[in-house]
Design an enzyme around this catalytic site. Sequence first.
Site, PDB file in Angstrom:
ATOM      1  N   GLU A 185      74.967 -36.950  -7.142  1.00  0.00           N
ATOM      2  CA  GLU A 185      75.672 -37.807  -6.198  1.00  0.00           C
ATOM      3  C   GLU A 185      75.911 -37.104  -4.850  1.00  0.00           C
ATOM      4  O   GLU A 185      75.716 -37.695  -3.806  1.00  0.00           O
ATOM      5  CB  GLU A 185      77.013 -38.207  -6.825  1.00  0.00           C
ATOM      6  N   ASP A 186      76.313 -35.848  -4.901  1.00  0.00           N
ATOM      7  CA  ASP A 186      76.824 -35.216  -3.677  1.00  0.00           C
ATOM      8  C   ASP A 186      75.984 -34.072  -3.125  1.00  0.00           C
ATOM      9  O   ASP A 186      76.353 -33.489  -2.110  1.00  0.00           O
ATOM     10  CB  ASP A 186      78.240 -34.675  -3.942  1.00  0.00           C
TER      11      ASP A 186
END
Length: 716
Positions: free
Chosen positions: A76-77
């Site tokens: 996700e990041d």
Amino acid sequence: MLRQYELVDKVLAYDPVADEALINRAYVYATKMHGNQLRHSGDPYFSHPIEVAGILTDLRLDAATIITGLLHDTIEDTEATPEDIASLFGGEIAGLVDGVTKLSQLEWDSEDAKQAENFRKFLLAMSNDIRVLLVKLADRLHNMRTLHHVPKEAKRRRIAQETLDIYAPLAGRMGMHEFREELEDLSFQVINVEARQAIEVRLEDFRSESGDVIERIRSQILSLFEGTDLDIEVRGRQKRPYSIWRKMQSRSASLEQLSDIFAFRVLVADEADCYRALGVLHRRWPSVPGRFKDYISTPKNNGYRSIHTTIVGPEQKRVEIQIRTQNMHDVAEYGIAAHWIYKNPDAQKSDDAYVDTFGWLRQLVEMLEHGSSAEEFLEHSKLQLFSDQVFCFTPKGMLINLPRGATALDFAYAVHTKVGDTCVGCKINGRHLPLRTPLANGDEVEIVRSKAQRPVPIWEGYVVTGKARSAIRRALRQEQLEEFTLLGRQMVRSIFEAAEKDAADGIVERALGSLGYADLDELFGAVGEGLLSAHEILEHVYPASKKGKPRKKAKVRSVDDADPLNAKPLVRLRGVERGHAIRFAKNTFPLPGDRIVGIITPGEGVIVYPISSPKLEAFDGETDRWVDVAWEVPGADAETFTSRLSIRASNEVGALGSISTLIADYDGNINNMTLAQRDVDFYDMEVDVDVRDLKHATRIINALKGLSVVNAISRV
Ligand code: MN
């Protein structure tokens, strides 16, 4: 923040054979990938996945879950891809990380409390591996513990509300009460600061008045067991402010009840000792009626087992006591997570009752380990995991929950009856698909609507939900009633005009009372449906007309002999096949241009026959039932009608081919064909051709007669 070796040591303490090298690699990878990203607290971002992994070690989960905790935000990041994770950590961990990533992408932004339960079910249904949910809950718990660092109040409130609506109940559903209580209380701190402070103040007062109540009661209970051979442990705790507050809300009680503030647990060695300990307690202190519950003989659905009782105990105060074994306690605190603790054979206790009760948990682990499908997993687990439902979204993200097998049309009706009634098509995940398409978990469904649309009878076969089916039936019935009313109104007017009487509403209304109808719509509807004769109305409104001349049969006409000076036809036929109040007699195929007549039939409206039909003889004596009908001249939208042709053709190569080519050349569409009989020389067949009207059919028939392979042809 946990150091690398601390984390590894925590895992090795309960799982000596855990893959140490892989945990180390994941720790290093997470710190490297998150690099110098920062949290709101100012801490390096990677402290978050490490703390999440730490929480998961408290649940004593397996190495794959701990590593998933470390990696859960990398896709996700950071730059990491699912392929990277798979090649570095293997397919199992990649699958888990992917699952957590997917859950994190589901935004919860509904204001609707009813939606929360759906969303929780959806999370469960989407998590084909229970470890995904455990990581997600640990992630949420750490985010809640650090929520006060988030600067914007609105955001803090949103996250806290989401936790209260979604994640805390989810933890409870999974039997993880320790998690649930902490999540609730952390949310409570944000959402209702004043209430929480007020409770803290009251608790403080209470403590200063009564001293260390917990310790006093604890030692009294302990001393009670001196001299017995029971090996017990007593734990007392103050309940969390949120549960105290909730209890006060529901009973509008004050804080005076000790049993609402403190809870005591008596831990014993085995199940038999639970009952013996209960006996000791009840002999010394009276129990409060209605507060005794035996969840050992009848465990809760989620596997929870304990004995609950409230006694009027030391200092005449009510004290709530739970009696359980250590195993029961672990399950009560960690719920579904507890089974990992007992996966390790060294940790396996010899408590037979425990083994039986939690057999389903082991079964669940086995299924996870043998990689069975999500479906199977959901089906077999005894948690209510909703394998019989599917969860779909509207384009705006509203969650709609439907029984398995439900279609896009069910979805439309679940959104709103009006949406269902007017839907003409749908897009599922962006693709145009038929309304009868069954839906799958997570589908986004967009319903295409048209104001002109109305439900059609075939829809009944497209739906599985009762709501959709009854809405469709209601709409069809409504439409039918409207058609009956319209038809009846035309029939009444025509009869009145033939008798040269005024048929204004105000006049016809005079018949309502004596015939027993509430309003004109109902009256006309009864005429259209064939339940009441229009003549009867005429006789009620104008009693004198009773003695009129015997009536003639209805006139029979067609477009061809339509005379503009003639009286208007009673019923105009258009779209007959889809109508409810007017339809063609079975196995007749009249075309616009054919001479036709209608017979009013109770309960069915008007049934139209070709004038040549022998069946009409049956109605010779019932002139009242004959209805004058006419074709509406076909408009530009050129509706088609089925014409059934009976053809005798030579049995030779290419005969069928030339017949069908010719029909197509004349713009006819064959929609069905049956071979009735086949001989050496010829065969008989029936061909259903869609045509516009009689002229169109006649042109096709004449052309077919010109084919050498056609020996005989006629309309059926
Ligand atoms: Mn996270």
